[in-house]
Scaffold this active site. Structure first.
Site, PDB file in Angstrom:
ATOM      1  CE  LYS A 135     129.742 -73.657   8.703  1.00 27.16           C
ATOM      2  NZ  LYS A 135     128.716 -74.639   9.145  1.00 27.16           N
ATOM      3  CB  CYS A 169     128.470 -73.191  12.962  1.00 26.92           C
ATOM      4  SG  CYS A 169     128.150 -74.659  13.963  1.00 26.92           S
ATOM      5  CD  GLU A 172     125.311 -73.245  10.757  1.00 27.43           C
ATOM      6  OE1 GLU A 172     125.995 -73.416   9.732  1.00 27.43           O
ATOM      7  OE2 GLU A 172     125.575 -73.789  11.855  1.00 27.43           O
TER       8      GLU A 172
END
Length: 568
Positions: free
Chosen positions: A371, A405, A296
Site C-alpha cells: 500500500k 483501498c 484488506e
C-alpha cells in the site's frame, strides 16, 4: 492408469514468542507450508523420457509399467503438440498423451491396442476429426494439487484450437473390482454417475465434463481391477466450426473472477482461520474462476489472539501471522488451480510496519504490492508507512493491477498501471462507515471509466469485539466496467448485498475493452492530450515521515482512545 486413458497394450529485534493459535516453527512446515512450486504447462520433449518413465512405473506398477522409449519417441515424432506435461521447478510431474484419429474408422467397439496401432501409433491421422486420449498420469506425490484437471483443460484447449469435433478416451473403472460380485459394470457406472459410489478414475472424468457413451468389454484385457471393462468417454467441442491460430496458451478473452465479501468473526486459532480461507477458495474455484479476491486486513481476527492492549503493539504482533497465512494461500492457489489475491496483511520488516497485498498465482509463484498511501489514522494510530513501488502484474488471464483501498483514490496510480497494459484492477479495502465506503466505490468507478478497464472491489462486514480501531466494518463488494453501450447501463457488472457475507462471480469480456478503445462513444485513453501533460513516477517518501511525525504528536497515551475514521 491414473485418470482417463491407458498404458500401453504391449520494531527492532524482539524476543521470539509463539503467539496464541500460531504453530511452532516445525509445525509451520507441515502441512500448511509446502515447498515453493513453479508449475509450467508445456509440450513434452525427448529428454523428458526418463522422468516420464519413472512416473509411469510408479502409477502402473501393477500393470505393464512405462512405455518403451521407441514408443514414446513415436508419439513425439507423429504428434508433438499433443504430448503435454506439467513440470514443477524443471521436473516433469504429470503428463497427458494423445493422437488424432478419424473416429469412424474405429467405431465404438474398438480396443486400446487397435486404436493405438499396438503402440506404434500408425493410426494417428493429422486430418482426423477426434482427439483420442492415449494416457494421463500424475506422480502420486503430486495428486493433491489437482494436476489432472489442468491437463484435461489443456487437452480441451488443444481440441478447440485444432478444430476437432470431440475428445474421446477409454476410461478404466478400477473401483469396479470391489463390486463385481454384486452388480454389473453398467450398474456400477450408473451408481458412480449418480454419486452413490466413487471411482478413482470415472468420478474424476465425469467432473471434467465427459459423458459415458457406452461400455467396452475387453478394452484392456490385462486390467484386472476393471475386469477388462472400460467406459467410452466423450467430450464435445462446442466450438467445432471455429478456427484458431495457437494450440495451447492463448490469452484469455473471457475472464471469470470471484470476490469474497468477508465476514469478520472471532477465531480460536490459526487452523480455524485457515478453514475459513479454504472454504472460500474452494467455493470460488468450484465455479472455475481464474482468480479470487479477498479484502484488506481480512486477517484482522488474529489481532484478538495477541492479547495486546495497545493497538500499535497488537498490529505488530498480528504481523507475525502474515507469513504462515501467505504460505497457506500459496498452497491453496496451487491445489485449487486458482490465482489468489490475498487481500492485504500487515508486514513488520526491519522495524517498519507496512500493508501488503500478495498475489499467489496458481503456477506456484508469488508477488506483492505494498500500500503506497497510508491514511492519517493508519500512520498516527499504528505507525504504518507506505511502500515505494507500483507493479503491473502478468497473470495467465492478462495484466492486472492491485491498489489497496486508499490508493484507489489517487488517479495517477491507476493511470500508470493502464499505461503498462492493465485490464483488471483489484481493490481490496477496509471501511468502517458508509461515507468511507463511498469514497472507495466512487473512485473505483472513476478509475474504470478513466482507464477503460474493469475494477473489482471487496471489503469485510460484521464486527470484531476486542479489536480496537477495526471493530466495525461496512462493505458492498462490486465489479465496475467502463460506461458505454457494450457494458451494463449503470457500469456495474455485479454487486453484493451490503453488509452480508457472500461471494460474487463475474465474467469479464476483455475484447469489449479493445472495441471501446477503438470505437467507443468516448475514448479516454486515446484522446489524452499527451502534448500537454503526463504522469510519471518519482520516488519520494517524505510524506511518510510527515505523517509519522504528526502521529507522534497525536499518539494516544492509553489504548482507551476511540478511533478516528481510518477507512482507506
Amino acid at each position: 492408469m491414473a485418470t482417463g486413458s491407458h498404458a500401453k497394450s504391449g520494531g527492532g529485534p524482539a524476543k521470539k514468542t509463539t503467539l496464541p493459535g500460531m504453530p511452532t516453527a516445525p509445525e509451520l512446515m507441515t502441512p500448511t507450508a509446502i515447498p515453493a512450486h513453479r508449475l509450467v504447462l508445456r509440450t513434452l520433449k525427448k529428454a523428458d523420457f526418463k522422468a516420464v518413465k519413472q512416473i509411469m512405473d510408479k502409477v502402473y506398477s501393477n500393470m505393464e509399467g512405462a512405455w518403451a522409449q521407441d514408443e514414446y519417441n513415436a508419439l513425439l515424432r507423429k504428434f508433438p503438440e499433443g504430448q503435454i506435461c506439467i513440470e514443477d521447478n524443471g521436473q516433469v510431474v504429470a503428463a497427458a498423451l494423445a493422437i488424432i484419429v478419424e473416429y469412424s474408422k474405429f467405431g465404438d467397439k474398438h480396443t486400446y491396442a487397435k486404436i493405438t496401432g499396438n503402440g506404434k501409433f500408425d493410426t494417428h491421422d493429422s486430418d482426423g476429426d477426434t482427439l483420442y486420449g492415449v494416457d494421463v498420469f500424475v506422480d502420486p506425490e503430486y495428486r493433491s494439487l489437482r494436476l489432472g484437471r489442468r491437463l484435461y483443460d489443456a487437452r480441451k484447449e488443444l481440441c478447440e484450437n485444432l478444430n476437432l469435433r470431440a475428445m474421446v478416451a477409454g476410461g478404466r473403472i478400477p473401483g469396479y473390482a470391489a463390486y463385481a460380485n454384486e452388480m454389473t459394470p453398467a450398474k456400477y457406472v450408473e451408481m458412480v454417475r449418480n454419486k452413490e459410489l466413487t471411482d478413482p478414475i470415472l468420478t474424476f472424468q465425469l467432473a471434467n465434463d465427459f459423458y459415458v457413451r457406452k461400455l467396452i468389454r475387453g478394452y484392456l484385457p490385462y486390467d484386472s481391477e476393471s475386469k477388462a471393462y472400460a467406459t467410452l468417454l466423450e467430450w464435445i467441442n462446442v466450438y467445432y466450426d471455429e478456427e484458431a491460430d495457437k494450440l495451447i496458451g492463448n490469452q484469455k478473452s473471457n475472464v471469470r473472477i470471484g470476490i469474497v465479501q468477508w465476514q469478520m468473526r472471532a477465531t480460536q486459532n490459526l487452523e480455524d482461520f485457515f478453514q475459513q480461507m479454504e472454504f472460500f477458495v474452494d467455493t470460488v474455484s468450484g465455479y472455475k474462476a481464474d482468480c479470487v479476491l479477498f479484502p484488506e486486513f481480512f486477517n484482522a481476527p488474529m489481532m484478538a489472539l495477541t492479547n495486546e492492549e495497545s493497538p500499535a503493539v497488537a498490529i505488530r504482533s498480528m504481523a507475525a501471522f502474515t507469513e504462515p497465512i501467505k504460505t497457506k494461500m500459496m498452497e491453496l492457489a496451487v491445489s485449487y488451480n486458482i490465482n489468489v489475491i490475498a487481500g492485504s496483511m500487515p508486514l513488520y520488516d526491519d522495524g517498519k510496519l507496512y500493508n501488503v497485498s500478495y498475489l499467489c498465482r496458481r503456477d506456484g509463484t508469488v508477488d506483492e504490492q505494498y500500500k503506497l498511501h497510508v491514511t492519517p489514522d493508519e500512520a498516527s494510530y499504528w505507525g504504518m508507512r507506505g511502500g515505494d513501488k507500483l507493479k503491473c502484474f502478468d497473470t495467465d488471464f492478462g495484466k492486472i493491477g492491485i491498489l489497496i483501498c486508499y490508493d484507489a483514490e489517487f488517479p495517477e496510480l491507476a493511470r500508470m498501471l493502464s499505461d503498462e497494459g492493465m485490464k483488471i484492477l483489484f481493490v481490496p479495502f477496509w471501511t468502517d462507515t458508509k461515507n468511507a465506503y463511498q469514497r472507495v466505490r466512487l473512485c473505483a468507478q472513476a478509475r474504470a471509466i478513466e482507464n477503460e478497464c474493469y475494477v473489482a472491489i471487496t471489503g469485510s462486514v460484521g464486527n470484531l469485539p476486542r479489536v480496537e480501531n477495526m471493530d466495525i466494518q461496512y462493505s458492498q463488494s462490486a465489479v465496475f466496467s467502463p460506461s458505454d453501450f457494450a457494458f451494463p447501463h449503470d457500469a456495474i457488472v455485479a454487486e453484493a448485498t451490503p453488509n452480508t457475507e457472500m461471494t460474487l462471480i463475474a465474467d469479464l469480456d476483455l475484447d469489449l475493452l479493445k472495441d471501446l478503445n477503438t470505437s467507443g462513444a468516448v475514448r479516454n485513453l486515446r484522446d489524452r492530450r499527451k502534448d500537454l501533460y503526463s504522469v510519471s513516477w518519482v520516488k519520494k517518501t517524505e510524506r511518510d515521515d510527515e505523517l509519522l511525525a504528526q502521529g507522534e504528536e497525536r499518539a494516544p497515551k492509553t489504548s482507551s482512545r476511540r478511533k478516528a475514521v481510518s477507512a482507506g
